[in-house]
Enzyme design. Structure first.
Site, PDB file in Angstrom:
ATOM      1  N   LYS A  52       0.963  -1.155  -0.160  1.00 50.55           N
ATOM      2  CA  LYS A  52      -0.077   0.024   0.022  1.00 50.55           C
ATOM      3  C   LYS A  52       1.032   1.263   0.103  1.00 50.55           C
ATOM      4  O   LYS A  52       1.796   1.257   0.934  1.00 50.55           O
ATOM      5  CB  LYS A  52      -1.069  -0.053   1.249  1.00 50.55           C
TER       6      LYS A  52
HETATM    7  C1  5RP Z   1      -2.498   4.077   8.274  1.00 48.51           C
HETATM    8  C2  5RP Z   1      -3.416   3.232   7.136  1.00 48.51           C
HETATM    9  C3  5RP Z   1      -4.587   3.694   6.838  1.00 48.51           C
HETATM   10  O1  5RP Z   1      -5.481   2.489   6.798  1.00 48.51           O
HETATM   11  C4  5RP Z   1      -4.588   4.495   5.652  1.00 48.51           C
HETATM   12  O2  5RP Z   1      -3.711   5.766   5.610  1.00 48.51           O
HETATM   13  C5  5RP Z   1      -5.713   4.587   4.545  1.00 48.51           C
HETATM   14  O3  5RP Z   1      -6.563   5.339   4.902  1.00 48.51           O
HETATM   15  P1  5RP Z   1      -7.028   6.773   4.481  1.00 48.51           P
HETATM   16  O4  5RP Z   1      -7.464   6.645   2.985  1.00 48.51           O
HETATM   17  O5  5RP Z   1      -7.905   7.468   5.520  1.00 48.51           O
HETATM   18  O6  5RP Z   1      -5.544   7.481   4.383  1.00 48.51           O
HETATM   19  O7  5RP Z   1      -2.781   2.398   6.787  1.00 48.51           O
HETATM   20  O8  5RP Z   1      -1.236   3.884   8.430  1.00 48.51           O
END
Ligand code: 5RP
Length: 257
Positions: free
Chosen positions: A173
């Site tokens: 991610k």
């Molecule tokens: C925090 C994360 C969150 O799940 C991620 O940031 C996704 O959420 P958003 O779309 O609100 O940024 O991994 O570390």
């Protein structure tokens, strides 16, 4: 890769189109009672039918999510710091693989902070989690978290993403950036894009559109969905962009509004 690992991955990234809409609600593990997540059972339940998976902590899963709802769980298994600290990178593994299995997790998620003072700790934790993951057939999603001092540019994000994949993460991610195709091209495993801080709905849909256009498998979006004024409409619109190929403006007008 054995059957269990492949099967769990296929529950998250849909084999029909290789795409996914993950709903992230794990923010409380370091942000506490995040706006929109104060009352998870009420605010999130209506969204579950539209998400391909739900990313959250075991505390919220056990206390607030109905076990009868059929949604693949991506379990946050790292933590150890809070938003009150300047440096968020001091994380460790907080959940055993056995507990993740008890919770029927389809994948586990851990953050790494490339360039931070705890860079090595994060990478070694990821390696340990991947080792355990292969022992039990549980995929690992590496969250390439960005410290306050890091820039979200193509150079830094492609470095972080590639290190995560080389360490063995099954999904990575990251954030969307200019030149995102380079981040995707140099990463051997599927990428999902975080939504980031709440912006306008049009911008968030544009981000989702560009992410998949330039090769991401989809989004792992949180605040831009659950902090939206119309969260159900918003997740439907995100789905229409990611799985249906709708243009962002079309999804905004026809589905969100
Ligand atoms: C925090 C994360 C969150 O799940 C991620 O940031 C996704 O959420 P958003 O779309 O609100 O940024 O991994 O570390």
């Amino acid at each position: 890769m054995d059957y269990g690992m492949k099967n769990r991955l296929a529950r998250i990234i849909k084999p029909e189109d290789g795409r996914t809409v993950m709903l992230a609600i794990d923010h409380g593990y370091f942000m506490g009672p995040t706006s929109g997540l104060e009352n998870v059972d009420k605010s999130i339940a209506p969204l579950l039918g539209y998400a391909d998976s739900l990313m959250l902590t075991r505390g919220i899963l056990r206390s607030k999510i109905d076990a009868g709802v059929d949604i693949p769980v991506v379990l946050r298994v790292s933590g150890g710091t809070s938003i009150l600290k300047d440096d968020l990178s001091d994380e460790d593994i907080t959940v055993s693989m056995e507990d993740a299995i008890r919770l029927n997790a389809s994948a586990v998620a851990l953050s790494i902070f490339i360039g931070s003072k705890n860079e090595k700790q994060g990478i070694i934790n990821l390696a340990k989690l991947v080792n355990k993951g292969y022992e039990y057939g549980i995929p690992v999603l590496a969250v390439t978290a960005v410290g306050r001092e890091m820039s979200r540019d193509v150079r830094y994000l492609s470095l972080s993403v590639r290190i995560a994949a080389e360490t063995g993460a099954n999904i990575v991610k990251t954030y969307y950036c200019d030149g995102f195709e380079r981040v995707v091209e140099t990463c051997p495993v599927p990428i999902v894009v975080a939504g980031g801080k709440k912006t306008g709905e049009r911008d968030a849909l544009e981000l989702a559109y560009n992410a998949v256009k330039y090769g991401a498998a989809g989004v792992d979006m949180g605040r831009n969905i659950f902090q939206s004024e119309k969260p159900v409409n918003m997740i439907k619109a995100v789905r229409a962009v990611v799985h249906g190929g709708l243009m962002p403006e079309e999804a905004y007008k026809k589905i969100y509004l």
